[in-house]
Design a protein around this motif. Sequence first.
Motif, PDB file in Angstrom:
ATOM      1  N   LYS A 183       0.818  -1.208   0.000  1.00 47.84           N
ATOM      2  CA  LYS A 183       0.000   0.000   0.000  1.00 47.84           C
ATOM      3  C   LYS A 183       0.859   1.269   0.000  1.00 47.84           C
ATOM      4  CE  LYS A 183      -4.341   1.228   2.118  1.00 47.84           C
ATOM      5  NZ  LYS A 183      -5.197   1.039   3.264  1.00 47.84           N
ATOM      6  N   ARG A 184       1.916   1.250   0.824  1.00 45.49           N
ATOM      7  CA  ARG A 184       2.659   2.500   1.006  1.00 45.49           C
ATOM      8  C   ARG A 184       4.077   2.481   0.454  1.00 45.49           C
ATOM      9  NH1 ARG A 184       0.430   2.811   6.476  1.00 45.49           N
ATOM     10  NH2 ARG A 184      -1.678   3.573   6.098  1.00 45.49           N
ATOM     11  N   GLY A 185       4.717   1.298   0.476  1.00 48.46           N
ATOM     12  CA  GLY A 185       6.152   1.257   0.169  1.00 48.46           C
ATOM     13  C   GLY A 185       6.476   1.169  -1.307  1.00 48.46           C
ATOM     14  N   LEU A 186       5.667   0.361  -2.009  1.00 49.39           N
ATOM     15  CA  LEU A 186       5.980   0.030  -3.400  1.00 49.39           C
ATOM     16  C   LEU A 186       6.267   1.274  -4.240  1.00 49.39           C
ATOM     17  CD1 LEU A 186       6.097  -2.713  -4.881  1.00 49.39           C
ATOM     18  CD2 LEU A 186       3.809  -2.234  -5.725  1.00 49.39           C
ATOM     19  N   ARG A 187       5.402   2.273  -4.113  1.00 49.99           N
ATOM     20  CA  ARG A 187       5.561   3.451  -4.983  1.00 49.99           C
ATOM     21  C   ARG A 187       6.747   4.326  -4.571  1.00 49.99           C
ATOM     22  NH1 ARG A 187       0.801   4.682  -2.078  1.00 49.99           N
ATOM     23  NH2 ARG A 187       1.101   6.418  -0.633  1.00 49.99           N
ATOM     24  N   ARG A 188       7.273   4.089  -3.357  1.00 51.62           N
ATOM     25  CA  ARG A 188       8.386   4.944  -2.908  1.00 51.62           C
ATOM     26  C   ARG A 188       9.752   4.421  -3.333  1.00 51.62           C
ATOM     27  NH1 ARG A 188       6.812   6.411   3.320  1.00 51.62           N
ATOM     28  NH2 ARG A 188       4.655   6.915   2.859  1.00 51.62           N
ATOM     29  N   ILE A 189       9.786   3.174  -3.800  1.00 54.00           N
ATOM     30  CA  ILE A 189      11.076   2.581  -4.138  1.00 54.00           C
ATOM     31  C   ILE A 189      11.262   2.546  -5.641  1.00 54.00           C
ATOM     32  CG2 ILE A 189      12.440   0.443  -4.007  1.00 54.00           C
ATOM     33  CD1 ILE A 189      11.431   0.130  -1.223  1.00 54.00           C
ATOM     34  N   HIS A 190      12.391   3.062  -6.086  1.00 53.23           N
ATOM     35  CA  HIS A 190      12.629   3.091  -7.530  1.00 53.23           C
ATOM     36  C   HIS A 190      12.820   1.664  -8.051  1.00 53.23           C
ATOM     37  CE1 HIS A 190      14.929   3.514 -11.296  1.00 53.23           C
ATOM     38  NE2 HIS A 190      14.045   4.487 -11.477  1.00 53.23           N
ATOM     39  N   GLY A 191      12.233   1.385  -9.207  1.00 47.71           N
ATOM     40  CA  GLY A 191      12.386   0.050  -9.790  1.00 47.71           C
ATOM     41  C   GLY A 191      11.287  -0.203 -10.786  1.00 47.71           C
ATOM     42  N   TRP A 192      11.087  -1.487 -11.117  1.00 49.25           N
ATOM     43  CA  TRP A 192      10.168  -1.851 -12.184  1.00 49.25           C
ATOM     44  C   TRP A 192       9.252  -2.969 -11.708  1.00 49.25           C
ATOM     45  CZ3 TRP A 192      15.276  -0.680 -12.541  1.00 49.25           C
ATOM     46  CH2 TRP A 192      15.607   0.398 -13.356  1.00 49.25           C
ATOM     47  N   LEU A 193       8.044  -2.610 -11.317  1.00 51.02           N
ATOM     48  CA  LEU A 193       7.064  -3.617 -10.895  1.00 51.02           C
ATOM     49  C   LEU A 193       5.691  -2.971 -10.936  1.00 51.02           C
ATOM     50  CD1 LEU A 193       6.390  -6.413  -9.728  1.00 51.02           C
ATOM     51  CD2 LEU A 193       6.812  -5.488  -7.448  1.00 51.02           C
ATOM     52  N   SER A 194       4.802  -3.513 -11.788  1.00 53.26           N
ATOM     53  CA  SER A 194       3.481  -2.897 -11.893  1.00 53.26           C
ATOM     54  C   SER A 194       2.664  -3.272 -10.652  1.00 53.26           C
ATOM     55  CB  SER A 194       2.770  -3.380 -13.156  1.00 53.26           C
ATOM     56  OG  SER A 194       2.073  -4.567 -12.870  1.00 53.26           O
ATOM     57  N   PRO A 195       1.745  -2.390 -10.250  1.00 54.60           N
ATOM     58  CA  PRO A 195       0.940  -2.679  -9.050  1.00 54.60           C
ATOM     59  C   PRO A 195       0.196  -4.012  -9.171  1.00 54.60           C
ATOM     60  CG  PRO A 195       0.612  -0.415  -9.746  1.00 54.60           C
ATOM     61  CD  PRO A 195       1.446  -1.067 -10.810  1.00 54.60           C
ATOM     62  N   TYR A 196      -0.333  -4.295 -10.383  1.00 50.39           N
ATOM     63  CA  TYR A 196      -1.067  -5.558 -10.457  1.00 50.39           C
ATOM     64  C   TYR A 196      -0.134  -6.764 -10.374  1.00 50.39           C
ATOM     65  CZ  TYR A 196      -3.738  -9.552 -11.479  1.00 50.39           C
ATOM     66  OH  TYR A 196      -4.275 -10.813 -11.356  1.00 50.39           O
ATOM     67  N   SER A 197       1.032  -6.701 -11.001  1.00 50.92           N
ATOM     68  CA  SER A 197       1.946  -7.843 -10.877  1.00 50.92           C
ATOM     69  C   SER A 197       2.354  -8.046  -9.414  1.00 50.92           C
ATOM     70  CB  SER A 197       3.176  -7.664 -11.772  1.00 50.92           C
ATOM     71  OG  SER A 197       2.821  -8.004 -13.100  1.00 50.92           O
ATOM     72  N   ALA A 198       2.498  -6.949  -8.677  1.00 50.50           N
ATOM     73  CA  ALA A 198       2.825  -7.075  -7.244  1.00 50.50           C
ATOM     74  C   ALA A 198       1.706  -7.847  -6.538  1.00 50.50           C
ATOM     75  CB  ALA A 198       3.010  -5.698  -6.621  1.00 50.50           C
ATOM     76  N   GLN A 199       0.451  -7.490  -6.857  1.00 54.75           N
ATOM     77  CA  GLN A 199      -0.668  -8.197  -6.221  1.00 54.75           C
ATOM     78  C   GLN A 199      -0.702  -9.673  -6.660  1.00 54.75           C
ATOM     79  OE1 GLN A 199      -4.757  -6.558  -6.103  1.00 54.75           O
ATOM     80  NE2 GLN A 199      -5.372  -8.517  -6.999  1.00 54.75           N
ATOM     81  N   PHE A 200      -0.409  -9.905  -7.934  1.00 58.58           N
ATOM     82  CA  PHE A 200      -0.442 -11.271  -8.454  1.00 58.58           C
ATOM     83  C   PHE A 200       0.637 -12.126  -7.762  1.00 58.58           C
ATOM     84  CE2 PHE A 200       0.415 -14.613 -11.608  1.00 58.58           C
ATOM     85  CZ  PHE A 200      -0.876 -15.021 -11.915  1.00 58.58           C
ATOM     86  N   ILE A 201       1.814 -11.540  -7.561  1.00 60.64           N
ATOM     87  CA  ILE A 201       2.899 -12.275  -6.885  1.00 60.64           C
ATOM     88  C   ILE A 201       2.491 -12.552  -5.435  1.00 60.64           C
ATOM     89  CG2 ILE A 201       5.304 -12.070  -6.087  1.00 60.64           C
ATOM     90  CD1 ILE A 201       5.767 -10.514  -8.820  1.00 60.64           C
ATOM     91  N   ARG A 202       1.789 -11.596  -4.817  1.00 63.40           N
ATOM     92  CA  ARG A 202       1.272 -11.857  -3.476  1.00 63.40           C
ATOM     93  C   ARG A 202       0.330 -13.071  -3.510  1.00 63.40           C
ATOM     94  NH1 ARG A 202      -2.540  -7.572  -0.476  1.00 63.40           N
ATOM     95  NH2 ARG A 202      -3.754  -8.009  -2.341  1.00 63.40           N
ATOM     96  N   SER A 203      -0.498 -13.179  -4.538  1.00 58.92           N
ATOM     97  CA  SER A 203      -1.400 -14.337  -4.638  1.00 58.92           C
ATOM     98  C   SER A 203      -0.600 -15.634  -4.750  1.00 58.92           C
ATOM     99  CB  SER A 203      -2.315 -14.206  -5.858  1.00 58.92           C
ATOM    100  OG  SER A 203      -3.169 -13.112  -5.707  1.00 58.92           O
TER     101      SER A 203
END
Length: 272
Positions: free
Chosen positions: A10-30
């Motif tokens: 929710k809070r960290g992902l967007r603060r760290i520079h890199g390459w990961l789409s929000p949906y892929s992050a959720q999919f990897i969580r699944s």
Amino acid sequence: MTAHRDRYLKRGLRRIHGWLSPYSAQFIRSVTDIQAQAGETGAVAEIGVHHGKLFILLALSARAGETVLAIDVFDDQHLNVDQSGRGDRAVFQRNVQAWAPDADVKIVQKSSLDVAAADILAMCGPVRLASIDGGHTEECVQNDLRLFEATLAPRGVVILDDYFNQSWPGVSSGTAQYLLDPTSRLRPFAISPNKLYLAFDDALAFYRAALRNKDAYYYERSARFMGCDVDVYGTHDHTFAFKRRLIDTVKRTPLGPHLRAIYASMRRQNAR
Ligand SMILES: C[S@@+](CC[C@H](N)C(=O)[O-])C[C@H]1O[C@@H](n2cnc3c(N)ncnc32)[C@H](O)[C@@H]1O
């Protein structure tokens, strides 16, 4: 670590520079939730961590006793032959300390071309979840697929970045060469934005069924790909963002808890 992981998403992902789409992050969580529910254990590893954007999510999915392995050339950028990203060990360690301080992190500062499968097994044992996002040349990609093929737990998953990214053609040709080699054992089973998911033959049906249930809302289609059946999820990220906002808004209304109960009961029925 589930609460920490959700906080990071929710809070960290967007603060760290890199390459990961929000949906892929959720999919990897699944994927990690499915592994946890199935009692899969083992290390978690990434080749090519840059500042830790995906690595931290992987680290927050590790359970007690599981090692989280980072392999990157970091400040030895002369080994980064195609300038894919630019690892920085100090920034990486600061980010990991901020978001996943309890993870048992091991760092290997080397080109993955100089890492042997035996080194990985000695450091952390078989790997249940691996990400490949290091050098993007044909040589690196084939090497990295072979490394995880040799160290993956029987029901492990490999996440490969940039297969469909036209800026990095070496990733698709290197992967195709690997998949067409009759000795290769990893096979693709799912696609999410900019990520391809692979596993051994025996595990493919298990993950496809579990993900069809868990991420049903974002399932788009099934397709034949490199001789395998794969499922495509959430590739329209704007759709994801809109759907996510809509779901979150509805959840906050008085109807939210009732709709949630109905959805949970429908999922239980589908699982039977
Ligand atoms: C695209 S970035 C990784 C992005 C990262 N996965 C994320 O979540 O944002 C690529 C990384 O691979 C590293 N790298 C490049 N060549 C490598 C190699 N041969 N072995 C290991 N790491 C490598 C780079 O230093 C860089 O940190």
